[in-house]
Motif scaffolding. Structure first.
Motif, PDB file in Angstrom:
ATOM      1  N   UNK A  41       0.817  -1.204   0.000  1.00 52.89           N
ATOM      2  CA  UNK A  41       0.000   0.000   0.000  1.00 52.89           C
ATOM      3  C   UNK A  41       0.855   1.261   0.000  1.00 52.89           C
ATOM      4  N   UNK A  42       1.910   1.271   0.808  1.00 53.96           N
ATOM      5  CA  UNK A  42       2.733   2.478   0.924  1.00 53.96           C
ATOM      6  C   UNK A  42       3.516   2.744  -0.356  1.00 53.96           C
ATOM      7  N   UNK A  43       3.685   1.725  -1.191  1.00 52.31           N
ATOM      8  CA  UNK A  43       4.430   1.905  -2.431  1.00 52.31           C
ATOM      9  C   UNK A  43       3.545   2.273  -3.615  1.00 52.31           C
ATOM     10  N   UNK A  44       2.241   2.277  -3.412  1.00 52.12           N
ATOM     11  CA  UNK A  44       1.329   2.615  -4.507  1.00 52.12           C
ATOM     12  C   UNK A  44       1.475   4.095  -4.848  1.00 52.12           C
ATOM     13  N   UNK A  45       1.590   4.435  -6.130  1.00 52.26           N
ATOM     14  CA  UNK A  45       1.815   5.839  -6.506  1.00 52.26           C
ATOM     15  C   UNK A  45       0.634   6.763  -6.242  1.00 52.26           C
ATOM     16  N   UNK A  46      -0.577   6.223  -6.138  1.00 49.73           N
ATOM     17  CA  UNK A  46      -1.723   7.068  -5.819  1.00 49.73           C
ATOM     18  C   UNK A  46      -2.805   6.204  -5.167  1.00 49.73           C
ATOM     19  N   UNK A  47      -3.774   6.847  -4.508  1.00 49.28           N
ATOM     20  CA  UNK A  47      -4.785   6.098  -3.737  1.00 49.28           C
ATOM     21  C   UNK A  47      -5.696   5.223  -4.578  1.00 49.28           C
ATOM     22  N   UNK A  48      -5.713   5.410  -5.899  1.00 50.15           N
ATOM     23  CA  UNK A  48      -6.595   4.622  -6.742  1.00 50.15           C
ATOM     24  C   UNK A  48      -5.859   3.479  -7.442  1.00 50.15           C
ATOM     25  N   UNK A  49      -4.613   3.225  -7.040  1.00 51.41           N
ATOM     26  CA  UNK A  49      -3.921   2.052  -7.553  1.00 51.41           C
ATOM     27  C   UNK A  49      -4.422   0.820  -6.815  1.00 51.41           C
ATOM     28  N   UNK A  50      -4.682  -0.219  -7.580  1.00 50.57           N
ATOM     29  CA  UNK A  50      -5.145  -1.490  -7.004  1.00 50.57           C
ATOM     30  C   UNK A  50      -3.960  -2.225  -6.391  1.00 50.57           C
ATOM     31  N   UNK A  51      -4.116  -2.652  -5.165  1.00 52.10           N
ATOM     32  CA  UNK A  51      -3.131  -3.460  -4.464  1.00 52.10           C
ATOM     33  C   UNK A  51      -3.748  -4.825  -4.219  1.00 52.10           C
TER      34      UNK A  51
END
Length: 278
Positions: A41-51
């Motif tokens: 989660x912390x590596x996702x570039x924005x809040x709408x990236x699916x993890x």
């Protein structure tokens, strides 16, 4: 509720026309990603990236899960109960988690504290969260009196088991590695329209769009994640990149597809989030 141009357009009736369009959509004004491992989660570039392990929930006023009142049915936990945990902890929802084959370490740790819990098919995590070592299918295999770890029940029997028959399900989440198709084949759409508020699931190569179009009776798609990916990278500086985090490339076995239409039908669905219209 604001509908897109795609939703308002006139669609010709018939099988062929279904193949020529996308799922009708609802423009959710506030989407919230819930769950997923923190290191991803912390590596996702924005809040709408699916993890992987995370799911998007629509938080618009008419559809958002109300704290202390919401019900969640979650099928296919695998090793990551983070979505269910967050719905229980942050939203105070009644959560019912199901997986007949895999028990996450979090659930095992609770069983290990009390040996009496080792063999039961249902595990009380707290007052509002239960884990069931059973699965969902198109029908029940065996009687309700013979339920044990690894049992498979129909949706109707699961609703009766959980006490949710005839009650509002704020989130119905299902991720059972291809067997969603069997469940959807027997799912009463009228029942879902009456009692399901948000409906989320993964699809696989065995799905065709025409099999999902029936849900348009009362649902609209508000979020979809593609599953095109290069590969998984282990021990990279940003952690493990899943197919959801790296949608720039793709890795597919073309020989698995009969023709371009078959390939397009596979690429279309992936991960759906549906919201009720009313």
């Amino acid at each position: 509720m604001k509908m897109t141009k795609n939703s308002r357009s006139t669609i010709k009736k018939g099988f062929n026309s279904i193949k020529l369009r996308d799922f009708m959509r609802y423009e959710c004004r506030q989407r919230l990603r819930i769950g997923g491992e923190e290191r991803f989660t912390v590596n996702a570039p924005d809040p709408l990236y699916r993890i992987d392990g995370a799911w998007f929930v629509c938080m618009d006023n008419h559809i958002l899960p109300k704290k202390n009142e919401c019900n969640v049915l979650s099928f296919g936990i695998n090793i990551d109960p983070s979505f269910d945990m967050e719905m229980n902890k942050n939203f105070d929802c009644h959560v019912h988690s199901f997986d007949p084959l895999i028990e996450a370490d979090f659930f095992k740790s609770i069983r290990n504290v009390n040996p009496k819990l080792s063999n039961g098919y249902v595990l009380n995590i707290n007052k509002k969260w239960k884990f069931y070592s059973i699965g969902i299918s198109d029908k029940s295999y065996g009687s309700m009196s013979d339920i044990a770890k690894g049992s498979f029940l129909s949706l109707g029997d699961i609703l009766r088991l959980t006490g949710l028959d005839g009650k509002i399900i704020d989130i119905f989440k299902i991720d059972i590695e291809g067997d969603e198709k069997k469940v959807f084949h027997t799912l009463d759409v009228d029942y879902a329209c009456k009692y399901f508020k948000q409906f989320m699931f993964e699809t696989h190569k065995n799905f065709k769009f025409k099999e999902l179009a029936k849900f348009e009776k009362c649902f609209r798609m508000f979020h979809r994640d593609g599953r095109l990916f290069m590969k998984d990278f282990i021990d990279t500086p940003t952690g493990t990149l899943t197919e959801f985090q790296n949608p720039g490339g793709f890795l597919l076995e073309i020989k698995d597809f009969r023709n371009e239409i078959n390939l397009a039908e596979y690429l279309f669905p992936s991960v759906f989030k549906l919201t009720h219209l009313n």
